[in-house]
Write a protein that holds these residues in place. Structure first.
Motif, short mmCIF file in Angstrom:
data_model
loop_
_atom_site.label_atom_id
_atom_site.label_comp_id
_atom_site.label_asym_id
_atom_site.label_seq_id
_atom_site.Cartn_x
_atom_site.Cartn_y
_atom_site.Cartn_z
N THR A 62 0.83 -1.21 0.00
CA THR A 62 0.00 0.00 0.00
C THR A 62 0.86 1.26 0.00
N ALA A 63 1.88 1.29 0.85
CA ALA A 63 2.75 2.47 0.93
C ALA A 63 3.48 2.70 -0.39
N LEU A 64 4.00 1.63 -0.98
CA LEU A 64 4.70 1.77 -2.26
C LEU A 64 3.76 2.26 -3.36
N ALA A 65 2.56 1.71 -3.40
CA ALA A 65 1.59 2.13 -4.42
C ALA A 65 1.24 3.60 -4.25
N ARG A 66 0.99 4.02 -3.03
CA ARG A 66 0.63 5.42 -2.79
C ARG A 66 1.76 6.37 -3.20
N VAL A 67 2.98 6.04 -2.84
CA VAL A 67 4.11 6.89 -3.18
C VAL A 67 4.29 6.96 -4.69
N TYR A 68 4.22 5.82 -5.34
CA TYR A 68 4.38 5.77 -6.79
C TYR A 68 3.31 6.61 -7.48
N LEU A 69 2.05 6.39 -7.11
CA LEU A 69 0.94 7.10 -7.74
C LEU A 69 0.97 8.60 -7.42
N ASP A 70 1.40 8.93 -6.21
CA ASP A 70 1.53 10.35 -5.84
C ASP A 70 2.62 11.01 -6.68
N PHE A 71 3.74 10.33 -6.86
CA PHE A 71 4.82 10.87 -7.68
C PHE A 71 4.32 11.13 -9.10
N ALA A 72 3.62 10.17 -9.68
CA ALA A 72 3.11 10.31 -11.05
C ALA A 72 2.14 11.48 -11.16
N GLY B 3 -0.32 1.54 -15.13
CA GLY B 3 -1.64 1.58 -15.73
C GLY B 3 -2.58 2.47 -14.95
N LEU B 4 -2.58 2.34 -13.63
CA LEU B 4 -3.45 3.19 -12.81
C LEU B 4 -3.07 4.66 -12.96
N ALA B 5 -1.78 4.95 -12.91
CA ALA B 5 -1.32 6.34 -13.03
C ALA B 5 -1.70 6.93 -14.38
N THR B 6 -1.45 6.18 -15.43
CA THR B 6 -1.70 6.68 -16.79
C THR B 6 -3.19 6.82 -17.08
N LEU B 7 -3.97 5.82 -16.72
CA LEU B 7 -5.40 5.87 -16.99
C LEU B 7 -6.12 6.92 -16.15
N THR B 8 -5.69 7.10 -14.91
CA THR B 8 -6.30 8.12 -14.06
C THR B 8 -5.99 9.51 -14.62
N ARG B 9 -4.75 9.74 -14.97
CA ARG B 9 -4.36 11.05 -15.51
C ARG B 9 -5.07 11.37 -16.83
N ALA B 10 -5.31 10.35 -17.63
CA ALA B 10 -5.98 10.54 -18.92
C ALA B 10 -7.49 10.69 -18.76
N GLY B 11 -7.99 10.59 -17.52
CA GLY B 11 -9.42 10.73 -17.29
C GLY B 11 -10.21 9.48 -17.61
N ARG B 12 -9.52 8.35 -17.78
CA ARG B 12 -10.19 7.09 -18.11
C ARG B 12 -10.72 6.37 -16.87
#
Length: 192
Positions: free
Chosen positions: A91-101, A163-172
């Motif tokens: 969970t911590a790694l995912a949050r940090v990664y997604l926050d960075f993106a 995938g989560l970072a890219t799709l979220t940012r693209a509004g998908r």
């Protein structure tokens, strides 16, 4: 300090200035706005000086990507060191990664979307990229479980985060469900 040492220090400072300025401009206006002409104007050096450091935009993107990988590795290691247990670590790694993106989209693009001339998963992969992957791998070894290759497990985790970072940012993907997605990913990947 010798004249040669001073010149080397000044050259390194100019290079850091070029990379920082490119990063700032890309975060503010996107990578299309990053041109050698604009960079030269912003750093108050001529274009030939800029070209004495980088052959062009592609190398500048690569330099920004390497700086980003170094930052991401440090953030991932810091996050992993503050938690105990597989699920908390994932969970911590995912949050940090997604926050960075989300926080540094232009840097993230330089790292994973744009052609910065950097090789991944190869002998010539630059150390900062290897280190960013190692920051995940080192933290996920126990999570992978028996009989699962930790490297492949880490690749799947990274691919899911990307995938989560890219799709979220693209509004998908709806942004309001971001935390639920992170929790679901942690639940599924940390099944020990």
């Amino acid at each position: 300090m010798s004249v040669q040492e001073r010149k080397e220090r000044e050259r390194a400072e100019r290079e850091r200035l070029i990379v920082a300025t490119a990063r700032q401009l890309a975060e503010q206006q996107g990578w299309d706005a990053v041109t050698t002409r604009r960079l030269a104007e912003r750093i108050e050096y001529s274009q030939p000086v800029l070209y004495s450091h980088f052959r062009g935009k592609r190398e500048i993107i690569g330099a920004v990507a390497l700086d980003g990988a170094t930052e991401m590795a440090a953030a991932l290691r810091a996050a992993a060191s503050k938690v105990d247990g597989p699920r908390a670590r994932v969970t911590a790694l995912a949050r940090v990664y997604l926050d960075f993106a989300a926080r540094s989209p232009a840097v993230y693009d330089a790292m994973f979307q744009l052609d910065g001339g950097l090789a991944f998963a190869a002998a010539e992969t630059p150390e900062p990229l290897k280190d960013a992957f190692a920051a995940l791998l080192d933290s996920l070894g126990e999570v992978a479980g028996d009989g699962v290759d930790p490297g492949m497990f880490t690749e799947v985790f990274w691919a899911a985060l990307h995938g989560l970072a890219t799709l979220t940012r693209a509004g998908r993907l709806p942004p309001e469900d971001a935390e639920r997605r992170t929790e679901l990913l942690a639940d599924r990947l940390a099944m020990l």
